[in-house]
Design an enzyme around this catalytic site. Sequence first.
Site, PDB file in Angstrom:
ATOM      1  N   ARG A   1      -1.749  -5.986  -8.782  1.00  0.00           N
ATOM      2  CA  ARG A   1      -0.775  -7.022  -8.458  1.00  0.00           C
ATOM      3  C   ARG A   1      -0.667  -8.063  -9.554  1.00  0.00           C
ATOM      4  O   ARG A   1       0.400  -8.602  -9.790  1.00  0.00           O
ATOM      5  CB  ARG A   1      -1.163  -7.711  -7.148  1.00  0.00           C
ATOM      6  CG  ARG A   1      -1.086  -6.806  -5.941  1.00  0.00           C
ATOM      7  CD  ARG A   1      -1.626  -7.494  -4.729  1.00  0.00           C
ATOM      8  NE  ARG A   1      -3.063  -7.693  -4.915  1.00  0.00           N
ATOM      9  CZ  ARG A   1      -3.905  -8.013  -3.958  1.00  0.00           C
ATOM     10  NH1 ARG A   1      -3.483  -8.206  -2.741  1.00  0.00           N
ATOM     11  NH2 ARG A   1      -5.191  -8.155  -4.212  1.00  0.00           N
TER      12      ARG A   1
ATOM     13  N   LYS B   1     -18.511  -5.695   7.767  1.00  0.00           N
ATOM     14  CA  LYS B   1     -17.270  -6.464   7.885  1.00  0.00           C
ATOM     15  C   LYS B   1     -16.525  -6.032   9.149  1.00  0.00           C
ATOM     16  O   LYS B   1     -16.293  -4.842   9.358  1.00  0.00           O
ATOM     17  CB  LYS B   1     -16.418  -6.172   6.644  1.00  0.00           C
ATOM     18  CG  LYS B   1     -15.421  -7.225   6.295  1.00  0.00           C
ATOM     19  CD  LYS B   1     -14.803  -6.894   4.953  1.00  0.00           C
ATOM     20  CE  LYS B   1     -13.628  -7.775   4.653  1.00  0.00           C
ATOM     21  NZ  LYS B   1     -12.946  -7.384   3.442  1.00  0.00           N
TER      22      LYS B   1
ATOM     23  N   HIS C   1       0.837  -1.205   0.000  1.00  0.00           N
ATOM     24  CA  HIS C   1       0.000   0.000   0.000  1.00  0.00           C
ATOM     25  C   HIS C   1       0.870   1.253   0.000  1.00  0.00           C
ATOM     26  O   HIS C   1       0.621   2.196  -0.757  1.00  0.00           O
ATOM     27  CB  HIS C   1      -0.882   0.052   1.261  1.00  0.00           C
ATOM     28  CG  HIS C   1      -1.942  -0.986   1.342  1.00  0.00           C
ATOM     29  ND1 HIS C   1      -2.121  -1.752   2.466  1.00  0.00           N
ATOM     30  CD2 HIS C   1      -2.893  -1.370   0.462  1.00  0.00           C
ATOM     31  CE1 HIS C   1      -3.144  -2.573   2.282  1.00  0.00           C
ATOM     32  NE2 HIS C   1      -3.626  -2.372   1.063  1.00  0.00           N
TER      33      HIS C   1
ATOM     34  N   SER D   1      -3.420  -7.477   2.715  1.00  0.00           N
ATOM     35  CA  SER D   1      -3.645  -7.355   4.157  1.00  0.00           C
ATOM     36  C   SER D   1      -4.128  -8.671   4.744  1.00  0.00           C
ATOM     37  O   SER D   1      -3.728  -9.054   5.848  1.00  0.00           O
ATOM     38  CB  SER D   1      -4.675  -6.254   4.442  1.00  0.00           C
ATOM     39  OG  SER D   1      -4.179  -4.998   4.080  1.00  0.00           O
TER      40      SER D   1
END
Length: 169
Positions: free
Chosen positions: A100, A51, A27, A137
Site C-alpha cells: 500500500r 490474537k 485483498h 481490515s
Amino acid sequence: MNGPESEEPLLRRAVCPGSFDPVTNGHLDIIARASRLYDVVHVAVMINKSKQGLFTVDERIDLLRQVTAEYGNVQVEAFHGLLVDFCKERDIPAIVKGLRAVSDFDYELQMAQMNNGLSGVETLFVPTNPTYSFLSSSLVKEVAAWGGDVSHLVPPLVLEALTERLARS
C-alpha cells in the site's frame, strides 16, 4: 511414453497470505490479479492463537471461498507456523503480497529476504490499486463499529456478515 509429451505440465503456484479479518476489496484486488498470473493461487488464512479476531478462522475461510469462487483457480485454507513451511508442503515457489505504501515495503522486504533465505521462496510485490491504498481490515472494523459506511470497501457478503457480527457485540 518418454519425453516432454509424457510429463504433466508444471502448474505455476503462488500464495496470498493474510489474516483477512475481514477480507476487503483491497485483498480481493490482489487475489484477482494473482489469479491471472498463476495457475493456482492458495489464499492462506493465518491462525494466530494469541490474537482474537472478529471472525473465526473458519468464518474467514468460508467468506473467502464465497467471494473468490468466480476465479476458479483459488484455493482457500488455514495455516499456522511459518509461511515458508506452508509453501514447502504445497510446492509453492512464490508469495504474492500487496504493497500500500513505502512503510509496507520496509517490513515486507525484510520478510521477503528472510523467507527467501530460509527456503528459496520468492516474493512478488504487487502495488495496491490506488483506490484501496489506505484500506486495512483494522480500519474497516473500526469504521464499521462506529456506524460508518464501509459498503464500498468490502464485498456485499462480507458487509452483511460484518454488520451482523457488530450488531451482536
